[in-house]
Design a protein around this motif. Structure first.
Motif, PDB file in Angstrom:
ATOM      1  N   LEU A  59      47.767 -13.900  14.713  1.00  0.00           N
ATOM      2  CA  LEU A  59      46.979 -12.750  14.287  1.00  0.00           C
ATOM      3  C   LEU A  59      47.920 -11.555  14.196  1.00  0.00           C
ATOM      4  O   LEU A  59      48.534 -11.161  15.187  1.00  0.00           O
ATOM      5  N   LEU A  60      48.064 -10.996  12.996  1.00  0.00           N
ATOM      6  CA  LEU A  60      48.948  -9.858  12.765  1.00  0.00           C
ATOM      7  C   LEU A  60      48.094  -8.606  12.580  1.00  0.00           C
ATOM      8  O   LEU A  60      47.255  -8.553  11.680  1.00  0.00           O
ATOM      9  N   LEU A  61      48.319  -7.633  13.431  1.00  0.00           N
ATOM     10  CA  LEU A  61      47.517  -6.406  13.410  1.00  0.00           C
ATOM     11  C   LEU A  61      48.385  -5.202  13.075  1.00  0.00           C
ATOM     12  O   LEU A  61      49.420  -4.970  13.704  1.00  0.00           O
ATOM     13  N   GLY A  62      47.955  -4.437  12.077  1.00  0.00           N
ATOM     14  CA  GLY A  62      48.601  -3.166  11.765  1.00  0.00           C
ATOM     15  C   GLY A  62      47.690  -2.048  12.239  1.00  0.00           C
ATOM     16  O   GLY A  62      46.582  -1.873  11.731  1.00  0.00           O
ATOM     17  N   ILE A  63      48.144  -1.330  13.260  1.00  0.00           N
ATOM     18  CA  ILE A  63      47.310  -0.292  13.881  1.00  0.00           C
ATOM     19  C   ILE A  63      47.587   1.055  13.229  1.00  0.00           C
ATOM     20  O   ILE A  63      48.724   1.537  13.221  1.00  0.00           O
ATOM     21  N   GLY A  64      46.535   1.644  12.661  1.00  0.00           N
ATOM     22  CA  GLY A  64      46.678   2.935  12.001  1.00  0.00           C
ATOM     23  C   GLY A  64      46.637   4.082  12.999  1.00  0.00           C
ATOM     24  O   GLY A  64      45.829   4.088  13.926  1.00  0.00           O
TER      25      GLY A  64
ATOM     26  N   ILE B 139      34.801  -4.768  12.145  1.00  0.00           N
ATOM     27  CA  ILE B 139      35.707  -5.559  12.959  1.00  0.00           C
ATOM     28  C   ILE B 139      36.919  -4.746  13.417  1.00  0.00           C
ATOM     29  O   ILE B 139      37.441  -4.967  14.511  1.00  0.00           O
ATOM     30  N   ASN B 140      37.361  -3.786  12.613  1.00  0.00           N
ATOM     31  CA  ASN B 140      38.547  -3.020  13.026  1.00  0.00           C
ATOM     32  C   ASN B 140      38.250  -2.061  14.178  1.00  0.00           C
ATOM     33  O   ASN B 140      39.169  -1.553  14.825  1.00  0.00           O
ATOM     34  N   HIS B 141      36.960  -1.836  14.485  1.00  0.00           N
ATOM     35  CA  HIS B 141      36.611  -0.987  15.618  1.00  0.00           C
ATOM     36  C   HIS B 141      36.815  -1.701  16.956  1.00  0.00           C
ATOM     37  O   HIS B 141      36.835  -1.054  18.002  1.00  0.00           O
ATOM     38  N   ALA B 142      36.958  -3.026  16.909  1.00  0.00           N
ATOM     39  CA  ALA B 142      37.163  -3.775  18.158  1.00  0.00           C
ATOM     40  C   ALA B 142      38.396  -3.274  18.889  1.00  0.00           C
ATOM     41  O   ALA B 142      38.424  -3.226  20.121  1.00  0.00           O
ATOM     42  N   TYR B 143      39.419  -2.881  18.148  1.00  0.00           N
ATOM     43  CA  TYR B 143      40.644  -2.373  18.783  1.00  0.00           C
ATOM     44  C   TYR B 143      40.374  -1.055  19.499  1.00  0.00           C
ATOM     45  O   TYR B 143      40.871  -0.826  20.613  1.00  0.00           O
ATOM     46  N   ALA B 144      39.587  -0.184  18.883  1.00  0.00           N
ATOM     47  CA  ALA B 144      39.281   1.107  19.510  1.00  0.00           C
ATOM     48  C   ALA B 144      38.453   0.913  20.775  1.00  0.00           C
ATOM     49  O   ALA B 144      38.610   1.638  21.757  1.00  0.00           O
ATOM     50  N   TYR B 145      37.561  -0.087  20.769  1.00  0.00           N
ATOM     51  CA  TYR B 145      36.705  -0.340  21.929  1.00  0.00           C
ATOM     52  C   TYR B 145      37.467  -0.994  23.091  1.00  0.00           C
ATOM     53  O   TYR B 145      37.278  -0.619  24.242  1.00  0.00           O
TER      54      TYR B 145
ATOM     55  N   GLY C  19      41.013  -2.558  22.753  1.00  0.00           N
ATOM     56  CA  GLY C  19      42.417  -2.879  22.565  1.00  0.00           C
ATOM     57  C   GLY C  19      42.656  -4.243  21.921  1.00  0.00           C
ATOM     58  O   GLY C  19      41.764  -4.839  21.305  1.00  0.00           O
ATOM     59  N   THR C  20      43.867  -4.734  22.113  1.00  0.00           N
ATOM     60  CA  THR C  20      44.301  -5.958  21.436  1.00  0.00           C
ATOM     61  C   THR C  20      43.500  -7.175  21.872  1.00  0.00           C
ATOM     62  O   THR C  20      43.166  -8.039  21.054  1.00  0.00           O
ATOM     63  N   GLU C  21      43.167  -7.253  23.157  1.00  0.00           N
ATOM     64  CA  GLU C  21      42.463  -8.440  23.641  1.00  0.00           C
ATOM     65  C   GLU C  21      41.060  -8.535  23.050  1.00  0.00           C
ATOM     66  O   GLU C  21      40.624  -9.618  22.636  1.00  0.00           O
ATOM     67  N   MET C  22      40.340  -7.428  22.983  1.00  0.00           N
ATOM     68  CA  MET C  22      39.007  -7.460  22.382  1.00  0.00           C
ATOM     69  C   MET C  22      39.106  -7.778  20.894  1.00  0.00           C
ATOM     70  O   MET C  22      38.249  -8.486  20.337  1.00  0.00           O
ATOM     71  N   MET C  23      40.165  -7.282  20.260  1.00  0.00           N
ATOM     72  CA  MET C  23      40.384  -7.576  18.846  1.00  0.00           C
ATOM     73  C   MET C  23      40.595  -9.076  18.651  1.00  0.00           C
ATOM     74  O   MET C  23      40.008  -9.693  17.745  1.00  0.00           O
ATOM     75  N   LYS C  24      41.416  -9.676  19.481  1.00  0.00           N
ATOM     76  CA  LYS C  24      41.713 -11.110  19.399  1.00  0.00           C
ATOM     77  C   LYS C  24      40.440 -11.938  19.595  1.00  0.00           C
ATOM     78  O   LYS C  24      40.150 -12.857  18.820  1.00  0.00           O
TER      79      LYS C  24
END
Length: 320
Positions: free
Chosen positions: A73-78, A126-132, A134-139
């Motif tokens: 999973l490749l994530l680009g964080i804005g 789905i991109n809000h998972a990182y804000a809520y 971090g990376t683990e919730m996103m994964k």
């Protein structure tokens, strides 16, 4: 005459000793530099490390080679201008690598896709998972969305992308149509001609961000993101990257987070450096429809489409 010959032999031996001494010096320097780079790589890997709860990663073979398929999973964080805002996952790319058939499957998950956010018990982009979380919730959210486990996560901020492109002296891409793109502050306009164009780091960043002028919207932006990523992977696997290793390590340490261990990095690098040119890269698009809910725009992906993507991912991983 004999004296001359004797002196010549002495002179030759002296030059031979000097040559051997110089050669030995270069060997020592090379060994020392290799050790230095090795330690620098190990230190960088430690700086990049993140861990996840209940993570089971596939093991590599005793030879250090990858024998089973792996999913990344490749994530680009804005970046966000507001202080304290952790940002969003502006780029979400899933890559399945299958060494058995020398094939890579790469696709984007549209960042506005309306999904269940794991750990929040709510539906959101789905991109809000990182804000809520971090990376683990996103994964975990991506795994739930695809019904497929993720072995490794590589997360970078957009500044890292810019610097990496510049380290390689820029990149060349083939642009499908001409367009203009403003920077994130709406101040600077970048123009992109149709055809083969050269991009530095900043222009590459805005090239991958554009969607409003693209008739395909998010899908067009996703294609450009995969295009730039593929070029960077090819450059990293090339011999020229060896001479840039210190700069690359510095960029990686500051801008990238991953759960790939140092030993795994070595195995991956050695194998893909050798085999990457033999890999065929395939892509797919997650199709859906625009949806407005309480005044908020979402990208709706049907259950049937999700099942189809999940099945394709599993089929790719199992191919022999």
């Amino acid at each position: 005459m004999f004296t001359f010959i004797a002196q010549s032999e002495v002179s030759m031996k002296k030059h031979l000793k000097i040559s051997l001494a110089v050669l030995l010096s270069f060997v020592i320097i090379a060994i020392g530099y290799t050790i230095y780079i090795y330690r620098a790589m190990e230190k960088t890997a430690e700086e990049m490390q993140i861990t996840f709860e209940e993570t089971e990663k596939k093991e590599t073979a005793e030879t250090g080679e990858i024998e089973r398929s792996l999913t990344f999973l490749l994530l680009g964080i804005g970046d966000r201008p507001k202080i304290g805002d952790p940002g969003r996952a502006d780029s979400i790319i899933v890559v399945s690598l299958n060494p058995a058939v020398k094939n890579a499957l790469m696709f984007n998950i549209p960042r506005d896709s309306r999904v269940e956010i794991v750990g929040k018990d709510k539906m959101d982009k789905i991109n809000h998972a990182y804000a809520y979380g971090g990376t683990e919730m996103m994964k975990k959210t991506v795994e739930r969305f695809l019904n497929h486990s993720i072995d490794y996560v590589v997360q970078t901020n957009m500044e890292g992308l810019t610097q990496l492109v510049d380290v390689f002296g820029g990149i060349e891409v083939v642009n499908d149509f001409a367009f203009n793109q403003m920077d994130q502050y709406g101040r600077k306009k970048h123009h992109y001609d149709k055809g083969q164009i050269q991009l530095d780091g900043e222009r590459a960043l805005h090239y991958t961000r554009m969607r409003k002028s693209d008739p395909k919207g998010d899908l067009g932006r996703n294609e450009r993101q995969r295009q730039v990523l593929t070029i960077l992977l090819q450059k990293t696997a090339s011999l020229s990257s060896v001479f840039k290793i210190e700069e690359i390590l510095n960029i990686m340490g500051k801008n990238i987070k991953t759960n790939i261990s140092f030993e795994e990095m070595k195995s991956f690098f050695l194998q893909f450096k050798k085999d990457w040119n033999d890999y065929q890269i395939e892509s797919l698009e997650i199709t859906g429809s625009n949806q407005m809910i309480q005044g908020i725009y979402y990208y709706h992906v049907s259950e049937e489409e999700r099942d189809l993507v999940s099945a394709q991912l599993k089929e790719h991983a199992a191919a022999e």
